[in-house]
Design an enzyme around this catalytic site. Structure first.
Site, PDB file in Angstrom:
ATOM      1  N   SER A 125       0.784  -1.396  -0.128  1.00 37.44           N
ATOM      2  CA  SER A 125      -0.039   0.071   0.402  1.00 37.44           C
ATOM      3  C   SER A 125       0.825   0.897  -0.125  1.00 37.44           C
ATOM      4  CB  SER A 125      -0.946  -0.077   1.561  1.00 37.44           C
ATOM      5  OG  SER A 125      -0.158  -0.020   3.149  1.00 37.44           O
ATOM      6  N   GLU A 163      -5.172  10.011  11.860  1.00 39.69           N
ATOM      7  CA  GLU A 163      -3.818   9.546  12.301  1.00 39.69           C
ATOM      8  C   GLU A 163      -3.600   8.509  11.675  1.00 39.69           C
ATOM      9  OE1 GLU A 163      -4.214  10.453  15.954  1.00 39.69           O
ATOM     10  OE2 GLU A 163      -4.444  12.722  16.254  1.00 39.69           O
ATOM     11  N   HIS A 200       0.697   5.515   6.294  1.00 38.47           N
ATOM     12  CA  HIS A 200       0.454   5.628   4.194  1.00 38.47           C
ATOM     13  C   HIS A 200       0.441   6.927   4.292  1.00 38.47           C
ATOM     14  CE1 HIS A 200      -2.122   1.759   5.920  1.00 38.47           C
ATOM     15  NE2 HIS A 200      -1.439   1.548   4.395  1.00 38.47           N
TER      16      HIS A 200
END
Length: 370
Positions: A155, A335, A339
């Site tokens: 990701s 938060e 990422h």
């Protein structure tokens, strides 16, 4: 016979010879295979210049122009400018791959910018935004001989979906930093480890396309740490074995593998130093790169230096930290210490490019934008 070249002249006046006219009313039509996805956000102007490609233009404000094309590599040339006011355009290719960022053009000036785009789902969709976006003309040509830079990862690398904006992987931001001779094909997928990526057939999908002199960038580790059977790998054993499959697969096609250590998460010790949450996975990549004589981009090390230099508070602008109401898609705030938001993903992509230069990955380094 399937077309291999498309030319579009945007605006109000007569089309340039050999070009298809696109006006503010040219909504996408599947029968035609092209058009704007939302014409309510498009206006057109005619500045009355004799040059057919410069006299008129479209102003696409946060909308996309779609062209249905076969899957593959394409070189896209865009003409941008306005005789009477400055222009400032950001251009992305679906889904959110950054091609140009705030490209400024002075009033009365025009530029021809050429970018490379990889198409996987039969549509080349160009999203326009920025303070004063302009498009005068588009030329699209198939580029089957272009070098592909394939990305295998998780990701932190992937093309994050539009509905998650400003979430972004560094792979999404990489095309802006490369000349059109090299086209990024981002196969990274959220939640995958070096093991699950292979089990799902994703490496095989890359290798079916890969040709000699392409590149395969490999960054895993975040999810190899996860305890589930589908993803977990042992850094001293199976992790190295799976990474070896990527290297050997690329080399079997005559392509160039590049190993990348995992970018760090945003966790700090009390003394302000970054906490290493990846542990032995980082050293395993470094050792394997040396053993197999594979170029290594040590993104863990360069991101550590960047995050420690910026400090705990400032790195919130890199990661997905947003206050209540700051991001439209996350109205309650967010938060996230793993990422990136788009601006942060740009910084990480710049670190990757710095790694290409410092490691002297040739001839790829020759195709970096200055």
């Amino acid at each position: 016979m399937v077309a291999k070249e498309w030319k579009f002249d945007f605006g109000i006046g007569e089309a340039e010879i050999g070009y298809t006219k696109i006006t503010s009313a040219s909504a996408y039509d599947s029968a035609l295979g092209y058009g704007f996805t939302d014409i309510s956000r498009v206006t057109a102007r005619d500045r009355k210049d004799p040059d057919a490609l410069k006299r008129d233009l479209c102003i696409p404000a946060d909308t996309s122009f779609r062209v249905d094309v076969p899957n593959g590599n394409y070189v896209v040339t865009i003409v941008m400018g306005d005789w009477i006011v400055p222009a400032c355009t950001t251009l992305k290719a679906y889904p959110g791959r950054l091609l140009m960022h705030h490209r400024r053009v002075s009033a009365g000036q025009f530029v021809r910018e050429t970018v490379g785009v990889y198409v996987r789902d039969g549509r080349l969709e160009l999203a326009f935004s920025g303070p004063a976006p302009r498009v005068n003309a588009l030329e699209i040509s198939a580029a089957p001989q272009a070098i592909n830079l394939y990305l295998a990862g998780d990701s932190t690398v992937t093309d994050q979906p539009e509905e998650g904006f400003p979430y972004a992987g560094w792979g999404q931001m990489l095309p802006r930093l490369l000349k059109h001779d090299v086209i990024v094909a981002n196969y990274a997928e959220s939640g995958r480890s070096s093991k699950s990526f292979i089990a799902e057939g994703r490496l095989d999908a890359i290798l079916r396309e890969t040709k000699a002199n392409d590149y395969l960038f490999i960054q895993f580790g975040h999810n190899d740490q996860k305890p589930d059977e589908e993803r977990y790998t042992d850094p001293s054993g199976s992790y190295r074995s799976y990474l070896r499959q990527y290297v050997e697969g690329a080399r079997s096609k005559g392509a160039h593998p590049v190993l990348i250590t995992s970018v760090h998460r945003r966790f700090y010790e009390a003394n302000g130093q970054l906490r290493d949450t990846h542990g032995p996975y980082l050293e395993a990549v470094r050792q394997l790169a040396s053993e197999l004589e594979v170029p290594l981009i040590d993104l863990a090390e360069t991101s550590r230096r960047l995050f420690e230099e910026m400090g705990e508070e400032a790195t919130k602008s890199v990661f997905m930290w947003g206050a209540t109401g700051e991001f439209a898609n996350f109205p309650g705030g967010i938060e996230d210490n793993t990422h990136f938001q788009e601006q942060g993903a740009m910084r990480i992509a710049e670190l990757v490019v710095s790694g290409i230069r410092s490691t002297a990955i040739w001839p790829l380094a020759m195709y970096l934008r200055s």
